[in-house]
Enzyme design. Structure first.
Site, PDB file in Angstrom:
ATOM      1  N   GLU A  49       0.850  -1.193   0.000  1.00  0.00           N
ATOM      2  CA  GLU A  49       0.000   0.000   0.000  1.00  0.00           C
ATOM      3  C   GLU A  49       0.880   1.234   0.000  1.00  0.00           C
ATOM      4  O   GLU A  49       1.796   1.350   0.819  1.00  0.00           O
ATOM      5  CB  GLU A  49      -0.868   0.039   1.255  1.00  0.00           C
ATOM      6  N   ASP A  60      -6.745   9.137  10.322  1.00  0.00           N
ATOM      7  CA  ASP A  60      -5.401   8.739  10.725  1.00  0.00           C
ATOM      8  C   ASP A  60      -4.976   9.300  12.066  1.00  0.00           C
ATOM      9  O   ASP A  60      -5.304  10.430  12.434  1.00  0.00           O
ATOM     10  CB  ASP A  60      -4.398   9.162   9.646  1.00  0.00           C
TER      11      ASP A  60
END
Lengths: 272, 409
Positions: A49, A60
């Protein structure tokens, strides 16, 4: 057969799950992140990724927030990230690459042109955190036209009634967000995964990768055994960040340290 | 107070959003899957509440007896004389309990949160007015409250920070980004995603994922509904122009929405031009931004060519936001509302003008609307009427204003 499909099929034959490490593009600079990306397959990455930085990464935690900030300061832009993928593909035609990020940079690029360029560069799938299935039609047709998988996310809050709707038309693999929370904070227990994964399997035959809170080799082994793959992001970025010098630059050994950690994770995933 | 949806026809400009939460191309629900079920739960709960006369009756009672509604409509005769043109009326929402319009929506949402069985409230705040209003209703109902506020705003809005703490709220200073409202909203979303069971996110403006833009608009529409009746009582007719400041856009949407189908009423939204639209230091997302996705909705945003969000600037912390509510984005595109911008300096001048002519110290947010009124009124005939939303009082801003005027307190 797509690269993602081929890779999961090959792993199924081997009887093990996938290790999916994460690298934030341009963190802390292009060269370092390119060296990490290029070194990951031989260190044991099955899929990779690539994080696309965004100014407002709402899902996040502090680790990836800081990585994104360093990356933007180093000049990360979507066309330059596609350049990295092109460079990677010159040496590796098999390892699937998934871009993970937020919708707005893709909207600014233009979804039709972005899907064409990303596929041509060698990207295989997209994880767009703030694009739930309700809004996926914004890019789904363009992605399909160019053979890009839009990887759907399933969360602990996705109940059984909602699951089929979330997974309708999904392709590639399913990303199970194993905790309620932001990246790099909590960790799901093995028992929680044992309960969650069969719930998804009843609805879809696609491979399932577990992300958010997978840090140690043991956790990666558990996740890849219970599901079909483990995504490790914040733990790798923590290693990178801890090794940067006072000016935030990588040291000569930084890439090696992160890749050693990928090797340890890969060994654990292979041992099951 | 709200107009029932059933009385609004299909051709009405008041019929949005659609089932996907869209106003034209804007709005929607761009949140992580973890939050999607929560957003749907809020929507269902709000639709049920809106259809329940008991909910509306309970809200109306709190608005009347706790908030102090209806707020007066004031004919600003000295300001009118000074500007020498249109008659100027002020909708006095700064007289609400807590000193701003924010409490209208907080009261509606806290009743909804209680109805949903939520036991913890989170909110974001810019100027601190929404934080204070949220902390207030949480104190009223004994619910724990966490308010996210950019560290820059914590510094420039100290009185409101102290107020929130007095009210029992925990104020968490957010240091990411420019440490203003945008960053506070990011952090509140992160809290919500980590506390999905017990927490209600009480958003302060007409932005965020559906149903927030619709719900906050509905709760704020009490401003325009009252003003309409009051104008009819005072003048026997509707105003020629209605003016309101726009950050996220909740006070403006509250004033404008009941007037949307009254085509003869000109509606003007005033964005913050900061140091000037030609600089990069402004908060004028409609005048200078482009459509994109942030904080759960598609709308106009200040962003660079790569889709990275740019920092906004305004002397007013409440307008210092790089986005705007999606219904405003739509009203901008169809041309029903005119969007203009005034600078920090123009707002400061209007702040002083209103204080001296009417004995009302406005917040810096409505001072932007008043600056536009000051430009517009002299150009209109004396029998025309301007209605401006005085959405907050200026006590919180006296330190900022003193600093700009070179006065040390």
């Amino acid at each position: 057969m797509s690269r993602i499909e081929a890779r999961f099929a090959a792993l199924a034959t081997e009887g093990r799950g996938a290790l999916i490490p994460f690298v934030e593009a341009f963190d802390p600079d292009r060269e370092t992140s390119m060296a990490l990306l290029a070194g990951m397959p031989s260190a044991g990455a099955d899929l990779i990724e690539i994080g696309v930085p965004f100014t407002d990464p709402m899902a996040d935690g502090p680790t990836i927030q800081a990585a994104g900030k360093r990356a933007l300061a180093a000049g990360a832009k979507l066309p330059r990230i596609l350049d990295m993928v092109r460079e990677f593909r010159r040496a590796d035609a098999a390892t699937p690459i998934i871009l993970m990020g937020y919708l707005n940079p893709i909207l600014a690029y233009g979804p039709p042109r972005f899907c064409a360029d990303a596929a041509a560069a060698g990207v295989d799938g997209l994880i767009i955190v703030d694009l739930p299935s309700e809004e996926a039609d914004l890019i789904a047709a363009d992605a399909a036209r160019h053979g890009l998988d839009i990887i759907r996310l399933v969360a602990p809050t996705t109940d059984d009634a909602r699951l089929p709707k979330v997974l309708a038309g999904s392709s590639g693999f399913i990303y199970y967000v194993s905790i309620t929370g932001i990246t790099g904070t909590r960790t799901a227990s093995g028992a929680q995964l044992e309960a969650a994964v069969p719930r998804i399997r009843r609805v879809s035959s696609l491979p399932i990768a577990v992300g958010f809170g997978v840090r140690s080799p043991e956790q990666a082994a558990t996740a890849s055994r219970v599901a079909d793959g483990a995504v490790v992001a914040s733990a790798l970025i923590d290693t990178l960040a801890a090794d940067l010098d006072a000016e935030g630059r990588a040291r000569p050994g930084t890439v090696g340290k992160v890749l050693d950690q990928v090797r340890a994770l890969a060994a654990a995933v292979r041992a099951g | 107070m709200n107009t029932p949806a059933s009385s609004i026809g299909a051709n009405s400009l008041r019929s949005g959003p659609d089932a996907r939460g869209r106003f034209g191309a804007y709005g929607g629900r761009f949140v992580a899957e973890t939050l999607m079920p929560l957003v749907l739960e809020v929507e269902q709960a709000y639709r049920d509440a809106r259809a329940d006369p008991a909910f509306q009756a309970e809200l109306d009672a709190y608005l009347a007896n706790y908030v102090g509604r209806p707020s007066p409509l004031w004919f600003a005769h000295r300001l009118t004389e000074r500007l020498g043109g249109a008659k100027i009326y002020l909708k006095r929402d700064e007289l609400n309990h807590t000193g701003a319009h924010k409490i209208n929506s907080c009261m509606g949402q806290i009743l909804l949160a209680r109805r949903m069985g939520k036991t913890r409230i989170i909110a974001e705040t810019g100027a601190g007015q929404h934080g204070v209003a949220t902390a207030t209703v949480c104190a009223l109902f004994g619910l724990p409250c966490t308010v996210y506020m950019g560290a820059t705003d914590v510094e420039r809005q100290k009185p409101n920070v102290f107020r929130m703490k007095l009210l029992g709220a925990e104020v968490r200073a957010v240091r990411s980004g420019a440490a203003t409202l945008k960053d506070a909203m990011n952090e509140a979303m992160r809290d919500w995603v980590a506390n999905v069971e017990d927490t209600y996110y009480l958003i302060g403006t007409v932005a965020g994922p559906h149903p927030y833009p619709m719900m906050v608009r509905d709760f704020q529409s009490v401003i325009g509904e009252e003003a309409k009746l009051q104008m009819m009582q005072a003048e026997g007719r509707l105003p020629d122009v209605a003016v309101a400041a726009i950050g996220g856009g909740s006070n403006a949407m509250g004033l404008f929405h009941p007037f949307l189908d009254d085509a003869a009423v000109r509606l003007i939204g005033v964005e913050a031009a900061g140091h000037g639209l030609e600089t990069h230091a402004h908060a004028a997302s409609l005048s200078r931004g482009r459509p994109g996705v942030l904080h759960g909705n598609m709308t106009y945003l200040l962003q660079d060519e790569d889709g990275q969000i740019e920092e906004a600037h305004s002397i007013s912390a409440g307008l210092d936001y790089p986005g705007v509510g999606p219904e405003h984005a739509w009203l901008h595109d169809i041309g029903r509302v005119e969007y203009v911008a005034v600078t920090d300096d123009e707002a400061l001048a209007a702040f002083q003008l209103l204080t001296r002519t009417e004995g009302i110290i406005p917040a810096l947010e409505p001072a932007h609307a008043l600056a536009q009124v000051a430009k517009l009124a002299p150009t209109l005939p004396r029998d025309s009427i301007i209605l401006a939303n005085l959405c907050g009082r200026g006590d919180k801003d006296i330190f900022t204003v003193a600093e700009h005027l070179g006065v040390s307190l």
